[in-house]
Design a protein around this motif. Structure first.
Motif, PDB file in Angstrom:
ATOM      1  N   VAL A  85      94.194 -63.076 -43.954  1.00 27.34           N
ATOM      2  CA  VAL A  85      92.909 -62.654 -43.404  1.00 27.34           C
ATOM      3  C   VAL A  85      93.197 -61.802 -42.180  1.00 27.34           C
ATOM      4  O   VAL A  85      94.000 -62.174 -41.328  1.00 27.34           O
ATOM      5  N   THR A  86      92.563 -60.656 -42.116  1.00 31.39           N
ATOM      6  CA  THR A  86      92.736 -59.779 -40.960  1.00 31.39           C
ATOM      7  C   THR A  86      91.370 -59.290 -40.497  1.00 31.39           C
ATOM      8  O   THR A  86      90.409 -59.300 -41.267  1.00 31.39           O
ATOM      9  N   ILE A  87      91.294 -58.889 -39.259  1.00 34.66           N
ATOM     10  CA  ILE A  87      90.061 -58.348 -38.687  1.00 34.66           C
ATOM     11  C   ILE A  87      90.223 -56.838 -38.580  1.00 34.66           C
ATOM     12  O   ILE A  87      91.242 -56.351 -38.097  1.00 34.66           O
ATOM     13  N   GLN A  88      89.220 -56.108 -39.037  1.00 41.11           N
ATOM     14  CA  GLN A  88      89.279 -54.650 -38.959  1.00 41.11           C
ATOM     15  C   GLN A  88      87.972 -54.114 -38.397  1.00 41.11           C
ATOM     16  O   GLN A  88      86.902 -54.648 -38.661  1.00 41.11           O
ATOM     17  N   LYS A  89      88.086 -53.028 -37.631  1.00 48.65           N
ATOM     18  CA  LYS A  89      86.891 -52.362 -37.110  1.00 48.65           C
ATOM     19  C   LYS A  89      86.237 -51.557 -38.215  1.00 48.65           C
ATOM     20  O   LYS A  89      86.916 -51.002 -39.079  1.00 48.65           O
ATOM     21  N   GLN A  90      84.919 -51.482 -38.148  1.00 47.70           N
ATOM     22  CA  GLN A  90      84.152 -50.629 -39.051  1.00 47.70           C
ATOM     23  C   GLN A  90      83.219 -49.790 -38.191  1.00 47.70           C
ATOM     24  O   GLN A  90      82.538 -50.305 -37.304  1.00 47.70           O
ATOM     25  N   LEU A  91      83.198 -48.490 -38.437  1.00 44.11           N
ATOM     26  CA  LEU A  91      82.314 -47.573 -37.722  1.00 44.11           C
ATOM     27  C   LEU A  91      80.946 -47.629 -38.391  1.00 44.11           C
ATOM     28  O   LEU A  91      80.820 -47.323 -39.572  1.00 44.11           O
ATOM     29  N   VAL A  92      79.931 -48.041 -37.636  1.00 44.35           N
ATOM     30  CA  VAL A  92      78.601 -48.212 -38.231  1.00 44.35           C
ATOM     31  C   VAL A  92      77.583 -47.187 -37.751  1.00 44.35           C
ATOM     32  O   VAL A  92      76.475 -47.126 -38.277  1.00 44.35           O
ATOM     33  N   GLY A  93      77.944 -46.383 -36.755  1.00 40.48           N
ATOM     34  CA  GLY A  93      76.998 -45.372 -36.297  1.00 40.48           C
ATOM     35  C   GLY A  93      77.427 -44.742 -34.989  1.00 40.48           C
ATOM     36  O   GLY A  93      78.521 -45.002 -34.473  1.00 40.48           O
ATOM     37  N   PHE A  94      76.520 -43.916 -34.463  1.00 44.15           N
ATOM     38  CA  PHE A  94      76.799 -43.160 -33.246  1.00 44.15           C
ATOM     39  C   PHE A  94      75.593 -43.212 -32.321  1.00 44.15           C
ATOM     40  O   PHE A  94      74.453 -43.161 -32.779  1.00 44.15           O
ATOM     41  N   GLU A  95      75.853 -43.297 -31.028  1.00 53.28           N
ATOM     42  CA  GLU A  95      74.802 -43.227 -30.013  1.00 53.28           C
ATOM     43  C   GLU A  95      74.977 -41.886 -29.313  1.00 53.28           C
ATOM     44  O   GLU A  95      76.005 -41.635 -28.680  1.00 53.28           O
ATOM     45  N   LEU A  96      73.979 -41.021 -29.435  1.00 52.68           N
ATOM     46  CA  LEU A  96      74.097 -39.660 -28.912  1.00 52.68           C
ATOM     47  C   LEU A  96      73.769 -39.562 -27.428  1.00 52.68           C
ATOM     48  O   LEU A  96      74.079 -38.558 -26.789  1.00 52.68           O
ATOM     49  N   ILE A  97      73.137 -40.581 -26.889  1.00 53.01           N
ATOM     50  CA  ILE A  97      72.926 -40.677 -25.443  1.00 53.01           C
ATOM     51  C   ILE A  97      73.708 -41.915 -25.013  1.00 53.01           C
ATOM     52  O   ILE A  97      73.197 -43.026 -25.026  1.00 53.01           O
ATOM     53  N   PRO A  98      74.989 -41.708 -24.692  1.00 51.31           N
ATOM     54  CA  PRO A  98      75.902 -42.840 -24.542  1.00 51.31           C
ATOM     55  C   PRO A  98      75.763 -43.598 -23.232  1.00 51.31           C
ATOM     56  O   PRO A  98      75.280 -43.077 -22.232  1.00 51.31           O
ATOM     57  N   ASP A  99      76.233 -44.834 -23.284  1.00 47.55           N
ATOM     58  CA  ASP A  99      76.423 -45.652 -22.094  1.00 47.55           C
ATOM     59  C   ASP A  99      77.784 -45.238 -21.529  1.00 47.55           C
ATOM     60  O   ASP A  99      78.813 -45.424 -22.179  1.00 47.55           O
ATOM     61  N   LEU A 100      77.799 -44.649 -20.350  1.00 42.36           N
ATOM     62  CA  LEU A 100      79.056 -44.142 -19.790  1.00 42.36           C
ATOM     63  C   LEU A 100      80.064 -45.243 -19.479  1.00 42.36           C
ATOM     64  O   LEU A 100      81.241 -44.964 -19.278  1.00 42.36           O
ATOM     65  N   ASP A 101      79.621 -46.494 -19.444  1.00 46.29           N
ATOM     66  CA  ASP A 101      80.529 -47.611 -19.205  1.00 46.29           C
ATOM     67  C   ASP A 101      81.141 -48.139 -20.497  1.00 46.29           C
ATOM     68  O   ASP A 101      81.986 -49.029 -20.468  1.00 46.29           O
ATOM     69  N   SER A 102      80.731 -47.606 -21.622  1.00 45.76           N
ATOM     70  CA  SER A 102      81.229 -48.076 -22.911  1.00 45.76           C
ATOM     71  C   SER A 102      82.710 -47.752 -23.078  1.00 45.76           C
ATOM     72  O   SER A 102      83.197 -46.725 -22.599  1.00 45.76           O
ATOM     73  N   GLU A 103      83.405 -48.615 -23.790  1.00 43.34           N
ATOM     74  CA  GLU A 103      84.810 -48.368 -24.125  1.00 43.34           C
ATOM     75  C   GLU A 103      84.930 -47.532 -25.394  1.00 43.34           C
ATOM     76  O   GLU A 103      86.034 -47.183 -25.799  1.00 43.34           O
ATOM     77  N   ASN A 104      83.816 -47.216 -26.013  1.00 46.84           N
ATOM     78  CA  ASN A 104      83.826 -46.541 -27.314  1.00 46.84           C
ATOM     79  C   ASN A 104      83.314 -45.109 -27.235  1.00 46.84           C
ATOM     80  O   ASN A 104      82.601 -44.648 -28.118  1.00 46.84           O
ATOM     81  N   LEU A 105      83.688 -44.398 -26.181  1.00 50.35           N
ATOM     82  CA  LEU A 105      83.260 -43.014 -26.015  1.00 50.35           C
ATOM     83  C   LEU A 105      84.296 -42.064 -26.601  1.00 50.35           C
ATOM     84  O   LEU A 105      85.500 -42.259 -26.439  1.00 50.35           O
ATOM     85  N   GLY A 106      83.798 -41.043 -27.274  1.00 49.56           N
ATOM     86  CA  GLY A 106      84.667 -39.997 -27.793  1.00 49.56           C
ATOM     87  C   GLY A 106      83.985 -38.655 -27.591  1.00 49.56           C
ATOM     88  O   GLY A 106      82.757 -38.566 -27.624  1.00 49.56           O
ATOM     89  N   THR A 107      84.772 -37.625 -27.374  1.00 42.69           N
ATOM     90  CA  THR A 107      84.215 -36.287 -27.211  1.00 42.69           C
ATOM     91  C   THR A 107      84.429 -35.506 -28.495  1.00 42.69           C
ATOM     92  O   THR A 107      85.570 -35.304 -28.920  1.00 42.69           O
ATOM     93  N   LEU A 108      83.332 -35.107 -29.108  1.00 43.62           N
ATOM     94  CA  LEU A 108      83.395 -34.227 -30.267  1.00 43.62           C
ATOM     95  C   LEU A 108      83.553 -32.813 -29.727  1.00 43.62           C
ATOM     96  O   LEU A 108      82.690 -32.321 -29.007  1.00 43.62           O
ATOM     97  N   ARG A 109      84.685 -32.195 -30.035  1.00 41.69           N
ATOM     98  CA  ARG A 109      84.995 -30.850 -29.543  1.00 41.69           C
ATOM     99  C   ARG A 109      85.129 -29.926 -30.747  1.00 41.69           C
ATOM    100  O   ARG A 109      85.890 -30.203 -31.664  1.00 41.69           O
TER     101      ARG A 109
END
Length: 127
Positions: A31-55
């Motif tokens: 048994v293993t734990i895996q992340k699943q991408l379920v969506g995107f927040e376009l007005i992000p919380d700047l304190d989030s650890e899940n920020l990425g820059t689409l360039r």
């Protein structure tokens, strides 16, 4: 928490928060734990650890066009394989995502938000 009032984007970059859930995968006795991408927040919380820059890059214009013309356009989050699974790259290029898969990164995808589709289409129309 630090929430923005409007999207943080320019003509070629957009700061996006990726939304993940963790789920169990069972293979036989393992048994293993895996992340699943379920969506995107376009007005992000700047304190989030899940920020990425689409360039957006000129050399990937054909990839973007092909992605936008597909039945369900995708955004790809490329994560380090370290335990923290930090976002390395956020891209709209399927070819770039495949290159990272070949380098043993974790590549997750989800449906591209309509606002991002329009933004990329505008970028392609100007160039």
């Amino acid at each position: 928490m630090s929430y923005l009032k409007k999207p943080t984007k320019s003509e070629i970059t957009w700061l996006i928060e990726c939304q993940f859930i963790e789920h169990q995968i069972t293979a036989g006795a393992w048994v293993t734990i895996q992340k699943q991408l379920v969506g995107f927040e376009l007005i992000p919380d700047l304190d989030s650890e899940n920020l990425g820059t689409l360039r957006l890059h000129r050399r990937e214009k054909k990839d973007y066009r092909k992605n936008l013309k597909s039945k369900e356009p995708k955004l790809y989050a490329i994560l380090n394989t370290t335990p923290q699974k930090e976002i390395q790259v956020l891209t709209a290029s399927p070819r770039t995502a495949r290159r990272f898969m070949d380098q043993e990164y974790l590549v997750l995808s989800n449906r591209m938000p309509d606002e991002v589709r329009a933004w990329i289409a505008s970028y392609l129309g100007k160039r």
